[in-house]
Design a protein around this motif. Structure first.
Motif, PDB file in Angstrom:
ATOM      1  N   ARG A   1     -11.004  -3.133  -9.291  1.00 46.54           N
ATOM      2  CA  ARG A   1      -9.698  -3.410  -9.923  1.00 46.54           C
ATOM      3  C   ARG A   1      -9.185  -4.783  -9.491  1.00 46.54           C
ATOM      4  NH1 ARG A   1      -7.289   1.615 -11.373  1.00 46.54           N
ATOM      5  NH2 ARG A   1      -8.113   3.315 -10.117  1.00 46.54           N
ATOM      6  N   PHE A   2      -9.656  -5.238  -8.322  1.00 43.74           N
ATOM      7  CA  PHE A   2      -9.158  -6.486  -7.764  1.00 43.74           C
ATOM      8  C   PHE A   2     -10.079  -7.673  -8.016  1.00 43.74           C
ATOM      9  CE2 PHE A   2      -6.734  -3.216  -5.719  1.00 43.74           C
ATOM     10  CZ  PHE A   2      -5.448  -3.730  -5.797  1.00 43.74           C
ATOM     11  N   LEU A   3     -11.055  -7.497  -8.912  1.00 42.22           N
ATOM     12  CA  LEU A   3     -11.818  -8.648  -9.384  1.00 42.22           C
ATOM     13  C   LEU A   3     -10.850  -9.571 -10.110  1.00 42.22           C
ATOM     14  CD1 LEU A   3     -14.996  -6.862 -10.759  1.00 42.22           C
ATOM     15  CD2 LEU A   3     -14.959  -8.594  -8.930  1.00 42.22           C
ATOM     16  N   PRO A   4     -11.035 -10.882  -9.996  1.00 42.39           N
ATOM     17  CA  PRO A   4     -10.089 -11.802 -10.654  1.00 42.39           C
ATOM     18  C   PRO A   4      -9.881 -11.511 -12.136  1.00 42.39           C
ATOM     19  CG  PRO A   4     -11.575 -13.007  -9.218  1.00 42.39           C
ATOM     20  CD  PRO A   4     -12.062 -11.587  -9.249  1.00 42.39           C
ATOM     21  N   GLU A   5     -10.965 -11.228 -12.849  1.00 38.82           N
ATOM     22  CA  GLU A   5     -10.829 -10.988 -14.288  1.00 38.82           C
ATOM     23  C   GLU A   5     -10.092  -9.690 -14.604  1.00 38.82           C
ATOM     24  OE1 GLU A   5     -15.091  -9.702 -13.188  1.00 38.82           O
ATOM     25  OE2 GLU A   5     -13.730 -11.310 -12.624  1.00 38.82           O
ATOM     26  N   LYS A   6     -10.084  -8.731 -13.676  1.00 42.02           N
ATOM     27  CA  LYS A   6      -9.352  -7.481 -13.909  1.00 42.02           C
ATOM     28  C   LYS A   6      -7.912  -7.572 -13.392  1.00 42.02           C
ATOM     29  CE  LYS A   6     -13.242  -4.355 -14.222  1.00 42.02           C
ATOM     30  NZ  LYS A   6     -13.865  -3.138 -13.708  1.00 42.02           N
ATOM     31  N   SER A   7      -7.648  -8.525 -12.528  1.00 45.64           N
ATOM     32  CA  SER A   7      -6.296  -8.701 -11.994  1.00 45.64           C
ATOM     33  C   SER A   7      -5.466  -9.642 -12.851  1.00 45.64           C
ATOM     34  CB  SER A   7      -6.369  -9.280 -10.574  1.00 45.64           C
ATOM     35  OG  SER A   7      -7.037  -8.397  -9.717  1.00 45.64           O
ATOM     36  N   TYR A   8      -6.144 -10.469 -13.636  1.00 45.27           N
ATOM     37  CA  TYR A   8      -5.453 -11.460 -14.456  1.00 45.27           C
ATOM     38  C   TYR A   8      -4.442 -10.776 -15.380  1.00 45.27           C
ATOM     39  CZ  TYR A   8      -4.499 -15.228 -17.675  1.00 45.27           C
ATOM     40  OH  TYR A   8      -3.850 -16.173 -18.426  1.00 45.27           O
ATOM     41  N   GLY A   9      -3.226 -11.256 -15.345  1.00 49.93           N
ATOM     42  CA  GLY A   9      -2.187 -10.729 -16.216  1.00 49.93           C
ATOM     43  C   GLY A   9      -1.456  -9.514 -15.673  1.00 49.93           C
ATOM     44  N   ARG A  10      -1.945  -8.957 -14.571  1.00 49.64           N
ATOM     45  CA  ARG A  10      -1.261  -7.809 -13.978  1.00 49.64           C
ATOM     46  C   ARG A  10       0.071  -8.288 -13.402  1.00 49.64           C
ATOM     47  NH1 ARG A  10      -4.830  -5.579  -9.734  1.00 49.64           N
ATOM     48  NH2 ARG A  10      -5.996  -4.694 -11.462  1.00 49.64           N
ATOM     49  N   HIS A  11       1.101  -7.498 -13.605  1.00 54.24           N
ATOM     50  CA  HIS A  11       2.429  -7.875 -13.109  1.00 54.24           C
ATOM     51  C   HIS A  11       2.372  -8.177 -11.613  1.00 54.24           C
ATOM     52  CE1 HIS A  11       6.677  -7.715 -12.131  1.00 54.24           C
ATOM     53  NE2 HIS A  11       6.924  -7.811 -13.425  1.00 54.24           N
ATOM     54  N   HIS A  12       2.982  -9.276 -11.215  1.00 56.86           N
ATOM     55  CA  HIS A  12       2.944  -9.729  -9.819  1.00 56.86           C
ATOM     56  C   HIS A  12       3.454  -8.673  -8.836  1.00 56.86           C
ATOM     57  CE1 HIS A  12       3.052 -12.486  -6.429  1.00 56.86           C
ATOM     58  NE2 HIS A  12       4.319 -12.171  -6.238  1.00 56.86           N
ATOM     59  N   TYR A  13       4.418  -7.885  -9.259  1.00 54.30           N
ATOM     60  CA  TYR A  13       5.001  -6.888  -8.367  1.00 54.30           C
ATOM     61  C   TYR A  13       4.405  -5.482  -8.550  1.00 54.30           C
ATOM     62  CZ  TYR A  13       8.313 -10.489  -7.142  1.00 54.30           C
ATOM     63  OH  TYR A  13       8.871 -11.659  -6.687  1.00 54.30           O
ATOM     64  N   SER A  14       3.251  -5.389  -9.186  1.00 54.71           N
ATOM     65  CA  SER A  14       2.604  -4.087  -9.344  1.00 54.71           C
ATOM     66  C   SER A  14       1.793  -3.705  -8.107  1.00 54.71           C
ATOM     67  CB  SER A  14       1.702  -4.075 -10.583  1.00 54.71           C
ATOM     68  OG  SER A  14       0.637  -4.995 -10.417  1.00 54.71           O
ATOM     69  N   TYR A  15       1.552  -4.668  -7.221  1.00 57.69           N
ATOM     70  CA  TYR A  15       0.797  -4.424  -5.988  1.00 57.69           C
ATOM     71  C   TYR A  15       1.584  -5.037  -4.835  1.00 57.69           C
ATOM     72  CZ  TYR A  15      -2.986  -4.636  -2.563  1.00 57.69           C
ATOM     73  OH  TYR A  15      -3.748  -4.492  -1.426  1.00 57.69           O
ATOM     74  N   ILE A  16       2.204  -4.163  -4.030  1.00 51.33           N
ATOM     75  CA  ILE A  16       3.133  -4.641  -2.995  1.00 51.33           C
ATOM     76  C   ILE A  16       2.920  -3.905  -1.661  1.00 51.33           C
ATOM     77  CG2 ILE A  16       4.921  -5.506  -4.554  1.00 51.33           C
ATOM     78  CD1 ILE A  16       6.304  -2.749  -4.301  1.00 51.33           C
ATOM     79  N   PRO A  17       1.699  -3.930  -1.105  1.00 54.61           N
ATOM     80  CA  PRO A  17       1.448  -3.153   0.112  1.00 54.61           C
ATOM     81  C   PRO A  17       2.269  -3.610   1.322  1.00 54.61           C
ATOM     82  CG  PRO A  17      -0.357  -4.638  -0.291  1.00 54.61           C
ATOM     83  CD  PRO A  17       0.530  -4.699  -1.508  1.00 54.61           C
ATOM     84  N   PHE A  18       2.665  -4.881   1.327  1.00 54.07           N
ATOM     85  CA  PHE A  18       3.480  -5.402   2.423  1.00 54.07           C
ATOM     86  C   PHE A  18       4.788  -5.988   1.901  1.00 54.07           C
ATOM     87  CE2 PHE A  18      -0.736  -5.427   4.326  1.00 54.07           C
ATOM     88  CZ  PHE A  18      -0.491  -4.972   5.602  1.00 54.07           C
ATOM     89  N   GLY A  19       5.261  -5.442   0.789  1.00 56.36           N
ATOM     90  CA  GLY A  19       6.461  -5.980   0.175  1.00 56.36           C
ATOM     91  C   GLY A  19       6.087  -7.158  -0.720  1.00 56.36           C
ATOM     92  N   ALA A  20       7.102  -7.848  -1.225  1.00 57.03           N
ATOM     93  CA  ALA A  20       6.841  -8.980  -2.114  1.00 57.03           C
ATOM     94  C   ALA A  20       8.055  -9.886  -2.143  1.00 57.03           C
ATOM     95  CB  ALA A  20       6.514  -8.477  -3.510  1.00 57.03           C
ATOM     96  N   GLY A  21       7.845 -11.070  -2.643  1.00 60.86           N
ATOM     97  CA  GLY A  21       8.933 -12.024  -2.776  1.00 60.86           C
ATOM     98  C   GLY A  21       9.353 -12.602  -1.435  1.00 60.86           C
ATOM     99  N   GLN A  22      10.607 -13.031  -1.369  1.00 62.88           N
ATOM    100  CA  GLN A  22      11.129 -13.690  -0.167  1.00 62.88           C
ATOM    101  C   GLN A  22      11.092 -12.800   1.064  1.00 62.88           C
ATOM    102  OE1 GLN A  22      15.068 -14.873  -1.311  1.00 62.88           O
ATOM    103  NE2 GLN A  22      14.363 -16.806  -2.205  1.00 62.88           N
ATOM    104  N   ARG A  23      11.109 -11.488   0.864  1.00 65.43           N
ATOM    105  CA  ARG A  23      11.169 -10.579   2.007  1.00 65.43           C
ATOM    106  C   ARG A  23       9.843  -9.870   2.269  1.00 65.43           C
ATOM    107  NH1 ARG A  23      16.392  -7.788   2.790  1.00 65.43           N
ATOM    108  NH2 ARG A  23      15.301  -7.210   4.676  1.00 65.43           N
ATOM    109  N   SER A  24       8.738 -10.443   1.766  1.00 71.55           N
ATOM    110  CA  SER A  24       7.443  -9.831   2.052  1.00 71.55           C
ATOM    111  C   SER A  24       7.130 -10.003   3.535  1.00 71.55           C
ATOM    112  CB  SER A  24       6.345 -10.438   1.179  1.00 71.55           C
ATOM    113  OG  SER A  24       6.145 -11.789   1.505  1.00 71.55           O
TER     114      SER A  24
END
Length: 179
Positions: free
Chosen positions: A101-124
């Motif tokens: 699922r994490f191959l570049p071609e399968k990750s392309y276009g996936r919403h940036h916040y759909s994978y947040i194991p350590f949080g995301a954004g300014q507070r990751s």
């Protein structure tokens, strides 16, 4: 998860053989970490299914209108990575362990916040990259010496104790067989 998926563990082992063919016993270097893409994807997929940070709380700074309700400024919302990571819009067949699922071609276009194991954004989590490097280094060291066998079932891993981090109620049990 590698113990529960021996075929994928064997693929990771073959990658380790390719990367460490010059000296099987040497320490893992930063260059090696970059080359261990299959192992990196297996770690990411494991963290998708079992995120280290189960939920995050954030204060809403200003009123936000959603399709079904309005969040008032100052309210606190919780984002639960465990459920975000199982959204079939971003991860089809979400309960299946599939590192590709994490191959570049399968990750392309996936919403940036759909994978947040350590949080995301300014507070990751500030240590996310270090933790990833540490996981790859540790597993690359262990998997060169041992085959990891399951001592629990996938269903038992799903029974979680939730605190700051989520962990299986049965603990992390493995059997290790020297290679």
């Amino acid at each position: 998860m590698l113990a529960l998926h021996p075929k994928i563990q064997e693929e990771v082992f073959q990658e380790l053989k390719e990367v460490f063919s010059d000296d099987w016993k040497r320490a893992v270097t930063p260059d090696d970490v970059e080359k261990l893409q299959r192992l990196d994807r297996a770690i990411k997929e494991t963290m998708r299914l079992f995120p280290p940070v189960f939920h995050m709380f954030r204060e809403v700074p200003q009123e936000v209108k959603l399709s079904t309700c309005t969040l008032p400024a100052g309210c606190v919302v919780s984002t639960m990575a465990y459920f975000v990571h199982r959204d079939p819009r971003y991860f089809p067949d979400p309960e299946r362990f599939d590192p590709d699922r994490f191959l570049p071609e399968k990750s392309y276009g996936r919403h940036h916040y759909s994978y947040i194991p350590f949080g995301a954004g300014q507070r990751s989590h500030i240590g996310y990259e270090f933790a990833e490097m540490q996981m790859i280094t540790t597993l690359a060291t262990v998997l060169r010496k041992y085959r990891v066998l399951p001592a629990v079932t996938y269903d038992s891993l799903q029974q979680l104790e939730i605190s700051t981090v989520a962990r299986p109620s049965c603990g992390y049990k493995l059997k290790m067989l020297p290679r």
